[in-house]
Design a protein around this motif. Structure first.
Motif, PDB file in Angstrom:
ATOM      1  N   PRO A 161      43.744  61.205  50.279  1.00  0.00           N
ATOM      2  CA  PRO A 161      43.182  60.400  51.743  1.00  0.00           C
ATOM      3  C   PRO A 161      43.083  59.216  51.460  1.00  0.00           C
ATOM      4  N   ALA A 162      42.866  58.620  52.225  1.00  0.00           N
ATOM      5  CA  ALA A 162      43.085  56.894  51.992  1.00  0.00           C
ATOM      6  C   ALA A 162      42.639  56.571  53.150  1.00  0.00           C
ATOM      7  N   PHE A 163      41.630  55.371  53.134  1.00  0.00           N
ATOM      8  CA  PHE A 163      42.626  54.044  54.260  1.00  0.00           C
ATOM      9  C   PHE A 163      42.675  52.833  53.961  1.00  0.00           C
ATOM     10  N   LYS A 164      43.359  52.128  54.564  1.00  0.00           N
ATOM     11  CA  LYS A 164      43.702  50.648  54.230  1.00  0.00           C
ATOM     12  C   LYS A 164      43.244  49.559  54.673  1.00  0.00           C
ATOM     13  N   CYS A 165      42.968  49.149  53.571  1.00  0.00           N
ATOM     14  CA  CYS A 165      41.811  47.485  53.914  1.00  0.00           C
ATOM     15  C   CYS A 165      42.265  46.371  53.661  1.00  0.00           C
ATOM     16  N   ALA A 166      43.249  46.004  55.316  1.00  0.00           N
ATOM     17  CA  ALA A 166      43.914  44.797  55.047  1.00  0.00           C
ATOM     18  C   ALA A 166      42.714  43.517  55.462  1.00  0.00           C
ATOM     19  N   GLY A 167      43.348  43.013  55.311  1.00  0.00           N
ATOM     20  CA  GLY A 167      43.092  41.392  55.537  1.00  0.00           C
ATOM     21  C   GLY A 167      41.149  41.246  55.241  1.00  0.00           C
ATOM     22  N   LEU A 168      41.066  42.130  53.746  1.00  0.00           N
ATOM     23  CA  LEU A 168      39.774  41.991  53.664  1.00  0.00           C
ATOM     24  C   LEU A 168      40.288  41.948  51.982  1.00  0.00           C
ATOM     25  N   TRP A 169      38.818  41.505  51.014  1.00  0.00           N
ATOM     26  CA  TRP A 169      39.139  41.137  49.720  1.00  0.00           C
ATOM     27  C   TRP A 169      37.699  41.634  49.164  1.00  0.00           C
ATOM     28  N   PRO A 170      37.877  43.042  48.199  1.00  0.00           N
ATOM     29  CA  PRO A 170      36.363  43.169  47.353  1.00  0.00           C
ATOM     30  C   PRO A 170      35.768  42.486  46.681  1.00  0.00           C
ATOM     31  N   ARG A 171      34.357  41.749  46.678  1.00  0.00           N
ATOM     32  CA  ARG A 171      33.537  41.043  46.221  1.00  0.00           C
ATOM     33  C   ARG A 171      33.574  41.331  44.714  1.00  0.00           C
ATOM     34  N   SER A 172      33.728  42.261  44.626  1.00  0.00           N
ATOM     35  CA  SER A 172      34.094  42.815  42.793  1.00  0.00           C
ATOM     36  C   SER A 172      35.284  42.246  42.724  1.00  0.00           C
ATOM     37  N   ALA A 173      36.752  41.979  43.450  1.00  0.00           N
ATOM     38  CA  ALA A 173      37.444  40.706  42.979  1.00  0.00           C
ATOM     39  C   ALA A 173      37.662  39.915  43.190  1.00  0.00           C
ATOM     40  N   ALA A 174      35.883  39.496  43.162  1.00  0.00           N
ATOM     41  CA  ALA A 174      36.332  38.077  43.832  1.00  0.00           C
ATOM     42  C   ALA A 174      36.288  36.924  43.088  1.00  0.00           C
ATOM     43  N   HIS A 175      36.450  37.281  42.014  1.00  0.00           N
ATOM     44  CA  HIS A 175      36.617  35.890  40.909  1.00  0.00           C
ATOM     45  C   HIS A 175      37.760  35.903  40.553  1.00  0.00           C
ATOM     46  N   TRP A 176      39.056  36.569  41.216  1.00  0.00           N
ATOM     47  CA  TRP A 176      40.322  36.928  41.350  1.00  0.00           C
ATOM     48  C   TRP A 176      40.910  35.689  42.499  1.00  0.00           C
ATOM     49  N   PRO A 177      41.610  34.652  42.072  1.00  0.00           N
ATOM     50  CA  PRO A 177      42.629  34.362  40.570  1.00  0.00           C
ATOM     51  C   PRO A 177      41.670  33.421  39.674  1.00  0.00           C
ATOM     52  N   LEU A 178      41.263  33.616  38.118  1.00  0.00           N
ATOM     53  CA  LEU A 178      41.138  32.878  37.602  1.00  0.00           C
ATOM     54  C   LEU A 178      40.971  31.139  37.923  1.00  0.00           C
ATOM     55  N   PRO A 179      40.300  30.792  38.227  1.00  0.00           N
ATOM     56  CA  PRO A 179      40.710  29.400  38.674  1.00  0.00           C
ATOM     57  C   PRO A 179      41.430  28.328  37.656  1.00  0.00           C
ATOM     58  N   CYS A 305      39.747  48.924  28.236  1.00  0.00           N
ATOM     59  CA  CYS A 305      40.835  47.685  28.467  1.00  0.00           C
ATOM     60  C   CYS A 305      40.163  47.897  30.479  1.00  0.00           C
ATOM     61  N   PRO A 306      40.165  46.462  30.195  1.00  0.00           N
ATOM     62  CA  PRO A 306      39.665  46.499  31.540  1.00  0.00           C
ATOM     63  C   PRO A 306      40.728  46.259  32.940  1.00  0.00           C
ATOM     64  N   HIS A 307      40.338  46.801  33.800  1.00  0.00           N
ATOM     65  CA  HIS A 307      41.120  47.195  35.472  1.00  0.00           C
ATOM     66  C   HIS A 307      41.808  44.837  35.213  1.00  0.00           C
ATOM     67  N   TYR A 308      42.802  45.514  35.449  1.00  0.00           N
ATOM     68  CA  TYR A 308      42.905  44.317  35.843  1.00  0.00           C
ATOM     69  C   TYR A 308      42.208  42.592  37.179  1.00  0.00           C
ATOM     70  N   PHE A 309      41.808  43.801  38.015  1.00  0.00           N
ATOM     71  CA  PHE A 309      41.249  43.220  39.222  1.00  0.00           C
ATOM     72  C   PHE A 309      39.738  43.344  39.021  1.00  0.00           C
ATOM     73  N   LEU A 310      39.545  44.018  39.054  1.00  0.00           N
ATOM     74  CA  LEU A 310      37.451  44.708  38.647  1.00  0.00           C
ATOM     75  C   LEU A 310      37.753  45.058  36.570  1.00  0.00           C
ATOM     76  N   PRO A 311      37.332  43.513  35.892  1.00  0.00           N
ATOM     77  CA  PRO A 311      37.134  43.795  34.738  1.00  0.00           C
ATOM     78  C   PRO A 311      36.040  44.520  34.228  1.00  0.00           C
ATOM     79  N   HIS A 312      35.060  45.274  35.082  1.00  0.00           N
ATOM     80  CA  HIS A 312      33.868  45.874  34.740  1.00  0.00           C
ATOM     81  C   HIS A 312      34.209  47.223  34.255  1.00  0.00           C
ATOM     82  N   VAL A 313      35.305  47.793  35.159  1.00  0.00           N
ATOM     83  CA  VAL A 313      35.516  48.588  34.849  1.00  0.00           C
ATOM     84  C   VAL A 313      37.131  49.050  33.971  1.00  0.00           C
ATOM     85  N   ASP A 314      36.747  50.103  32.802  1.00  0.00           N
ATOM     86  CA  ASP A 314      37.172  49.773  31.623  1.00  0.00           C
ATOM     87  C   ASP A 314      38.136  51.198  31.717  1.00  0.00           C
TER      88      ASP A 314
END
Length: 348
Positions: A161-179, A305-314
């Motif tokens: 079961p899941a919820f779709k979160c459109a038009g929203l971006w998580p703070r934990s992935a805010a570093h992406w994309p790398l400048p 192996c860091p997650h692409y969007f959440l590099p603190h997740v191994d």
């Protein structure tokens, strides 16, 4: 390379397409029963000319199907970094509890509990398996809080079961994309962030052993659509299909140290390392695959192996050091073969 793609990869794809058709027919029947018992769980598994929305191929025998839930009432998305790879949904105003479609799954602190919803869904699916027309060939897998079915004793399907979160971006992935990296193009970044992400009700490896009171309430962040959008263009998708085929044929090892998702993640990192479109021409496929395999050896040796969007997740969390070490040796053997033997793909 093309020969390998046209034979081995095409064969894998055809087999999986056939399996998906069979598996989805049975799961749709089960979910129809669930919906009759509980209209809040509506199946979003739809067939678009043989492609099923919300279906992910974990391996040729294992699949995950996401069913999107409707949400009424305002829930705030809380992603403060205290739950790696996860977030919680909190009622914005405690007095409006009755406005939520999922009122009985909201905890005393006002959180919508992922585990409580999953537990209810699990009960409904178990009952549906006994009633549906495929009851002879579908069984619920016990010993897990996940909703998992075994079909014809051959396939495993997890329904999440899941919820779709459109038009929203998580703070934990805010570093992406790398400048400093010119990939992906700003237009694609905007598209990806508008598309958003999903919150899944499933066991979160990153939280296991943390003994967090929030663990049962937390939802796992998933960027499935975002990842697929980034892999459009050039021969990126073709690369992924080749990587998955090599993985299934040579790296399906005890302890499951290397999954197709690891391959997809390393492919995204390779896109950053080679940001120009011409680096993803047909002629460059061999180089890109070698690069990804070298990354994989390095990740296995470092056991990270860091997650692409959440590099603190191994993504290697929970894998045994022995399984990772054995995989590193096997990947090294394969890589050496690919680098030194121009006809390696005839044997792979």
């Amino acid at each position: 390379m093309n020969k390998y793609y046209n034979e081995r990869v095409a064969n894998r794809k055809a087999q999986i397409a056939k399996t998906i058709h069979e598996v989805c027919r049975i799961v749709q029947d089960v979910l129809k029963e669930v919906e009759l018992q509980e209209p809040r769980f509506i199946s979003s598994l739809t067939d678009y000319n043989g492609r099923f929305d919300g279906l992910e191929v974990v391996s040729p025998h294992e699949f995950e199907i996401v069913i999107y839930l409707n949400q009424m009432g305002v829930l705030n998305f809380v992603d403060d970094g205290s739950l790696p790879g996860c977030a919680v949904l909190k009622l914005s105003d405690g007095r409006k509890r009755s406005m939520s479609l999922w009122v009985e799954f909201i905890t005393a602190s006002g959180y919508l509990s992922a585990r409580k919803i999953r537990s209810r869904f699990q009960t409904l699916v178990a009952q549906a398996c006994d009633k549906c027309s495929y009851r002879d060939c579908v069984k619920m897998i016990a010993e897990t809080t996940e909703v998992k079915l075994r079909i014809r004793e051959r396939y495993i399907v997890q329904i999440t079961p899941a919820f779709k979160c459109a038009g929203l971006w998580p703070r934990s992935a805010a570093h992406w994309p790398l400048p400093a990296i010119p990939w992906p193009h700003p237009n694609i970044v905007a598209e990806v962030k508008t598309e958003g992400f999903d919150l899944l009700s499933k066991e979160c490896l990153a939280l296991q052993g943390k003994n967090s009171a929030m663990e049962g309430d937390a939802w796992v962040l998933s960027f499935f659509e975002a990842e697929n959008r980034l892999l459009q263009g050039g021969c990126r998708r073709k690369c992924l299909s080749i990587l998955k085929t090599i993985r299934d044929r040579h790296l399906d090892l005890p302890g499951n140290p290397v999954t197709c998702y690891h391959m997809k993640t390393l492919l995204l990192y390779e896109c950053e390392k080679h940001p120009r479109e011409h680096e993803w021409d047909e002629a460059a496929i061999g180089d890109r695959i070698n690069g990804i395999f070298l990354q994989l050896i390095s990740s296995l040796q470092c056991r990270r192996c860091p997650h692409y969007f959440l590099p603190h997740v191994d993504l290697f969390k929970g894998k045994s050091p022995t399984a990772l070490e054995n995989a590193a040796k096997q990947v090294w053997r394969l890589t050496r073969e690919m680098l030194t033997n121009s006809r390696a793909f005839e044997k792979l």
